[in-house]
Enzyme design. Sequence first.
Site, PDB file in Angstrom:
ATOM      1  N   ASP A   1     -23.565   6.793   0.319  1.00  0.00           N
ATOM      2  CA  ASP A   1     -23.374   7.757   1.425  1.00  0.00           C
ATOM      3  C   ASP A   1     -21.889   8.330   0.455  1.00  0.00           C
ATOM      4  O   ASP A   1     -20.931   9.786   1.062  1.00  0.00           O
ATOM      5  CB  ASP A   1     -22.684   7.437   2.742  1.00  0.00           C
ATOM      6  CG  ASP A   1     -24.742   7.371   3.611  1.00  0.00           C
ATOM      7  OD1 ASP A   1     -25.102   8.164   3.113  1.00  0.00           O
ATOM      8  OD2 ASP A   1     -24.653   6.812   4.935  1.00  0.00           O
TER       9      ASP A   1
ATOM     10  N   HIS B   1      -6.011  -7.115  -9.455  1.00  0.00           N
ATOM     11  CA  HIS B   1      -5.370  -6.269  -8.181  1.00  0.00           C
ATOM     12  C   HIS B   1      -5.806  -6.483  -7.318  1.00  0.00           C
ATOM     13  O   HIS B   1      -5.517  -7.132  -6.453  1.00  0.00           O
ATOM     14  CB  HIS B   1      -4.855  -5.382  -9.176  1.00  0.00           C
ATOM     15  CG  HIS B   1      -3.662  -4.813  -8.810  1.00  0.00           C
ATOM     16  ND1 HIS B   1      -2.972  -3.910  -9.991  1.00  0.00           N
ATOM     17  CD2 HIS B   1      -2.618  -4.712  -7.631  1.00  0.00           C
ATOM     18  CE1 HIS B   1      -1.901  -3.101  -8.790  1.00  0.00           C
ATOM     19  NE2 HIS B   1      -1.774  -3.613  -7.901  1.00  0.00           N
TER      20      HIS B   1
ATOM     21  N   HIS C   1      -3.560  -3.708  -0.837  1.00  0.00           N
ATOM     22  CA  HIS C   1      -4.444  -4.277  -1.161  1.00  0.00           C
ATOM     23  C   HIS C   1      -5.298  -5.163  -0.360  1.00  0.00           C
ATOM     24  O   HIS C   1      -4.717  -5.844   0.304  1.00  0.00           O
ATOM     25  CB  HIS C   1      -3.330  -5.680  -1.066  1.00  0.00           C
ATOM     26  CG  HIS C   1      -2.695  -5.435  -2.246  1.00  0.00           C
ATOM     27  ND1 HIS C   1      -2.005  -6.525  -2.948  1.00  0.00           N
ATOM     28  CD2 HIS C   1      -2.436  -4.059  -2.716  1.00  0.00           C
ATOM     29  CE1 HIS C   1      -1.603  -6.245  -4.039  1.00  0.00           C
ATOM     30  NE2 HIS C   1      -1.390  -4.765  -4.314  1.00  0.00           N
TER      31      HIS C   1
ATOM     32  N   ASP D   1       4.552   1.598  -7.931  1.00  0.00           N
ATOM     33  CA  ASP D   1       2.824   2.431  -8.818  1.00  0.00           C
ATOM     34  C   ASP D   1       2.859   3.238  -9.133  1.00  0.00           C
ATOM     35  O   ASP D   1       1.770   4.433  -8.845  1.00  0.00           O
ATOM     36  CB  ASP D   1       1.985   1.873  -8.086  1.00  0.00           C
ATOM     37  CG  ASP D   1       1.555   0.366  -6.894  1.00  0.00           C
ATOM     38  OD1 ASP D   1       1.596  -0.034  -7.718  1.00  0.00           O
ATOM     39  OD2 ASP D   1       1.870   0.436  -5.532  1.00  0.00           O
TER      40      ASP D   1
ATOM     41  N   GLY E   1       8.956  -0.496  -0.835  1.00  0.00           N
ATOM     42  CA  GLY E   1       9.603  -0.952  -0.537  1.00  0.00           C
ATOM     43  C   GLY E   1       9.743  -1.450   1.021  1.00  0.00           C
ATOM     44  O   GLY E   1      10.430  -2.063   2.131  1.00  0.00           O
TER      45      GLY E   1
ATOM     46  N   SER F   1       7.551   4.871  -4.873  1.00  0.00           N
ATOM     47  CA  SER F   1       6.220   3.256  -4.625  1.00  0.00           C
ATOM     48  C   SER F   1       6.725   2.768  -6.398  1.00  0.00           C
ATOM     49  O   SER F   1       6.497   3.868  -7.624  1.00  0.00           O
ATOM     50  CB  SER F   1       4.905   3.829  -4.409  1.00  0.00           C
ATOM     51  OG  SER F   1       4.180   3.085  -5.031  1.00  0.00           O
TER      52      SER F   1
ATOM     53  N   HIS G   1      -3.681   3.609  -2.375  1.00  0.00           N
ATOM     54  CA  HIS G   1      -3.462   1.883  -3.113  1.00  0.00           C
ATOM     55  C   HIS G   1      -3.021   0.834  -1.767  1.00  0.00           C
ATOM     56  O   HIS G   1      -2.361   1.394  -0.875  1.00  0.00           O
ATOM     57  CB  HIS G   1      -2.442   2.358  -4.422  1.00  0.00           C
ATOM     58  CG  HIS G   1      -2.080   0.842  -4.868  1.00  0.00           C
ATOM     59  ND1 HIS G   1      -2.944   0.164  -5.141  1.00  0.00           N
ATOM     60  CD2 HIS G   1      -1.296  -0.016  -4.594  1.00  0.00           C
ATOM     61  CE1 HIS G   1      -2.931  -1.194  -5.797  1.00  0.00           C
ATOM     62  NE2 HIS G   1      -1.423  -1.242  -5.207  1.00  0.00           N
TER      63      HIS G   1
ATOM     64  N   TYR H   1     -26.321  16.808   5.901  1.00  0.00           N
ATOM     65  CA  TYR H   1     -25.183  15.946   7.070  1.00  0.00           C
ATOM     66  C   TYR H   1     -24.244  17.287   7.445  1.00  0.00           C
ATOM     67  O   TYR H   1     -23.305  17.485   7.080  1.00  0.00           O
ATOM     68  CB  TYR H   1     -24.410  14.913   6.929  1.00  0.00           C
ATOM     69  CG  TYR H   1     -24.318  13.376   7.238  1.00  0.00           C
ATOM     70  CD1 TYR H   1     -24.647  12.413   8.015  1.00  0.00           C
ATOM     71  CD2 TYR H   1     -22.667  14.020   7.746  1.00  0.00           C
ATOM     72  CE1 TYR H   1     -24.307  11.849   8.997  1.00  0.00           C
ATOM     73  CE2 TYR H   1     -21.864  12.804   8.625  1.00  0.00           C
ATOM     74  CZ  TYR H   1     -22.652  12.327   9.257  1.00  0.00           C
ATOM     75  OH  TYR H   1     -22.010  10.821   9.972  1.00  0.00           O
TER      76      TYR H   1
ATOM     77  N   GLY I   1       1.245  -1.096   0.435  1.00  0.00           N
ATOM     78  CA  GLY I   1      -0.117  -0.070  -0.097  1.00  0.00           C
ATOM     79  C   GLY I   1       1.278   1.187   0.446  1.00  0.00           C
ATOM     80  O   GLY I   1       1.952   0.884   0.952  1.00  0.00           O
TER      81      GLY I   1
END
Lengths: 230, 230, 230, 230
Positions: free
Chosen positions: C120, C169, C97, C76, C46, C74, C95, C227, C28
Site C-alpha cells: 500500500d 545505520h 533510528h 545529518d 542534539g 542536524s 531520519h 482508496y 531522529g
Amino acid sequence: MSYSDLKEAAWAANMELNERGLVLYTWGNVSQIDRDAGVLAIKPSGVSYDKLTVDDMVVVDLDNQVVEGKLKPSSDTRTHTHLYRHFETIGGITHTHSTHATAWAQAQQPIPCFGTTHADYAYGEIPCTAVMRDEQIERDYEEETGVQITEAFAGRNPVETPMVIVAGHAPFTWGKDAAESVYNAVVLEEVARMALYTRMIDPTRGPLKQAIVDKHYLRKHGKNSYYGQG
Amino acid sequence: MSYSDLKEAAWAANMELNERGLVLYTWGNVSQIDRDAGVLAIKPSGVSYDKLTVDDMVVVDLDNQVVEGKLKPSSDTRTHTHLYRHFETIGGITHTHSTHATAWAQAQQPIPCFGTTHADYAYGEIPCTAVMRDEQIERDYEEETGVQITEAFAGRNPVETPMVIVAGHAPFTWGKDAAESVYNAVVLEEVARMALYTRMIDPTRGPLKQAIVDKHYLRKHGKNSYYGQG
Amino acid sequence: MSYSDLKEAAWAANMELNERGLVLYTWGNVSQIDRDAGVLAIKPSGVSYDKLTVDDMVVVDLDNQVVEGKLKPSSDTRTHTHLYRHFETIGGITHTHSTHATAWAQAQQPIPCFGTTHADYAYGEIPCTAVMRDEQIERDYEEETGVQITEAFAGRNPVETPMVIVAGHAPFTWGKDAAESVYNAVVLEEVARMALYTRMIDPTRGPLKQAIVDKHYLRKHGKNSYYGQG
Amino acid sequence: MSYSDLKEAAWAANMELNERGLVLYTWGNVSQIDRDAGVLAIKPSGVSYDKLTVDDMVVVDLDNQVVEGKLKPSSDTRTHTHLYRHFETIGGITHTHSTHATAWAQAQQPIPCFGTTHADYAYGEIPCTAVMRDEQIERDYEEETGVQITEAFAGRNPVETPMVIVAGHAPFTWGKDAAESVYNAVVLEEVARMALYTRMIDPTRGPLKQAIVDKHYLRKHGKNSYYGQG
C-alpha cells in the site's frame, strides 16, 4: 455473616492484576483464602474488570460450595480449591493468560532458570505440567488441572517455586496472600519474556550454574537473607 | 553533616530510571559519588520506587560503611563501590534488570556492534563478563561481581564503553554522574533490543565494519566531535 | 527575511515524530524544503524534543550554508540536502533510528514485500544501501550517506518507494512535505516489524506475488486509484 | 429514512477498534448489518479515526450501492458484503492490519491451535486463505477476497471460528454484531502473538490435543457451556 476483609483483599488483588496489564478482557482471576474459616474469596466468572466490585466477589468453601455472593464463581474455582487443599502454606492464587508465560505453556516446556532475575523468585526451573490425559478431561477438567499442578510439584516445595505453567493452557502463581500471588504473576510474565529472548539469542543456552541460583535465591529468602529492609 | 545535593542527584536519577520504564518493582538501583568526600549516595535495598524519597537515600563510603541514612543500602552496593574504586573517572552507576539487556546477559554473550546506534554510545562490542567461579560466589558475591566487570575491561577504557552485561545476571552502566549512567542504561536497553532483532533477521550477521564504528563514535566523542551544540 | 511557515511545518513534523514514539532522546530529525527559495528547515543538532521550539529550527540552503537560525543544524544535514538535490520531486525528509527498521538496516538486508500493508505504501522491496566504502567515510560521511541512498535508487522512482534503509545505520523516509515523510517513517517502522515477525514464523517465505503488489499499490496511487475520498 | 441506530453501532465499534490499539492511521474498518433492512453501515474510506463521526458512516445494501451517506464507503466494502451474503448468521465484520495476525497472513500460514486461549474462541486452527489467482485480482479484487474467505470455510462453521487470515494480506473477524467482531479481532491479535512466541520457543510444536480443544471450546460455547453468568 460477612467476609468483607477477605473479599476486599481478593478484589484489590484482581484489580492490581488488571492494572499491571496482565489481563485481556476477563482472562484471569485471583483468590485469597481464610484458613481459619476454611473459605476463599474469588472473582466471579466472566465479569469484566472495569465493572468488578467488592460485592461481586464470591466466597466458596474448599468443597467448592458458594458460601456468600450472588454470582457464579470463576470457572477455574475447582483448580484454586485443589491447590489450597494440597499446598497448605499458601494464602492466595492467581491465574492469568499473560502472553509470554502462556507461550511457554503452549510450547509445553518448563522455563529454564537462565538468570538471577528468575533465581530471585523461583528456585530452579519453573515446572510445566504434563498434558492432561483424556480421562482426566472427561472427569473434572478444572479439578484435574489442579491435580496436574500438584503432581508437577511432587518432591518440590511450592513456596520455593511459587509458580507453574499448565501445558497447553497458561500459568498459575501463588503466595502468602492474594497480593503476593499477583506480584509473582507479574514476575513470572517478565521472567518468561526474558527466557524467550534468551532462547532467541542462543537456542542452545542451558540453565545458569547452580551455585549462582543458590546464592540469589538465598540472599532474598530464608533465615540468612539480606535483601530488603526486613 | 549532610550530603543533600549528592542524595538529591542520586534520588532524581533513580526516579528517572523508573519513569523510563526500565524498572519492575524494586529491580534496579542508581548511585552517584562525590569523589572529594569519598562517599556515594545509593538507593536503599528493596524500597519501592513509588515510595522512595530523597531522605531514604543511603550515603556510604568506599569501604561500604554507611555514613548517613537510616535504611540498609542496596544489596548491590559492594559492586558499585568496587567499580568506583577501579574506574576512577566515573561519577555515577546504574544497575537494572532491563528486559533485552538481561536477555543478552542470560545468553552469556557480548552484544556485537551491529550498527551506528550502538557505535554512537559504545566503542565496539558491549562486553559480557565471565561466569563467576564457585569460590568467588562463596567469598563475597557482590564484590566479586565488580571484579568480574573490571576484569572484562582489562585493556579497555570504561569511558569509551560505559556499559557491561554480567553473565547470567544483568547490566551495569555508568557515566560522569548518576543521570548520565541512567541515560546509558536506557540506550543499552534499546541497543540490546535492536541487536536481538538483528540476530533474528540474520543469525549470521557479524559486526559493522570498524571504519564506520570509528566515524560514529568520534563524531559524538573526543576533541573533533561535531554532534550537538557544544 | 524569515521562513516562519517553513520552520513551523518542519517543527510540527519533528514533534509529530516524537509523539508517534519513534524517537529516543535526540535520535531522529525531520526537514522540509521550500523549492522556490532553495532552502530547507531542519532540526538543530542534539536538541531534546521536549525543549524544541519553532525558533530553534535551522534554515540552510542546498549547499549546507545556514541562512537563518542561531543553532547548528542536524549533523545529518548534508544527507538531507543531497537527497533534495537528487530527488527533485520530494518536499520533506525524515531520519529515525526506529527500532525495527534499524534492525533491518543492521542486518544489512532490504525489507521484502511480504504483504499488502507494505504494498500500500512502497512499490516492491524497501531497498537497503550498500555498506559505505572506507574512502567515502573519510571524504564526507553524511554527504556520502546520501550518495549511498541515491545509488540504491538507480532505476527506481523515489516517489513510488518513499523509504530506504542505510546499511549498518538506520532508515530515511520522504514525502511531498515533512508531515508525509513522518507518516512514511511510521509506516516503515510497522512494516519492518511485521516483516520481522513474518520471517520468524517462516524463515523461507519469499515476497508476495507481483500481481497483488501491483493491485494494492495502484488502488492507492496513480490515476486509477480508488482508496480514500479524493 | 435514517439508519441512525445501525450507524451508531458500527461507529462505536470502529472507535473501540482504534482505542484497543489495533489500528494505525486509517488501517481497518468495521461494519454492522441490519438483516431485515438488508443494509450495512460501514466506515468511509481513508477517514482518520480521530475525526470519524457517526454521520460519516456509510450505509450500503448487499449489492454495494450506497443507500445513505455523503462519503465513499471503505474500499473493502465488497469483501464485507460478500461475507454477509454467504455467512448468513453473522451480524458484524471487522478488518484490521493488526501486527501479529498480519504477520501470520504474510507468512501465508494458518494459526495452529496451540492452547486453550485460542480454543476458548476459535474451534481448531484459524484458517489462512489461498493466495489469490491472477484472474481473480483482475476481476474484482475486493469481492474475490471474500470468495477466498468463504472457500477457506468450506465445510467449516464460521460461527465456531469467527476469524480468518487472508494470505499476503491481513485478518477479518466477525460476530453477532459489530462489537463482537471487534472483540474477536482483539482476541485474534493476542492469539496470533502467543502463537508466534510459541513457535519461537519450539519451532516443532504441533497443535494442542483435540480433547482439550473440545473441552475449552464447549465450556464457553453451546448448550452445556458453564463459563460466565449467562
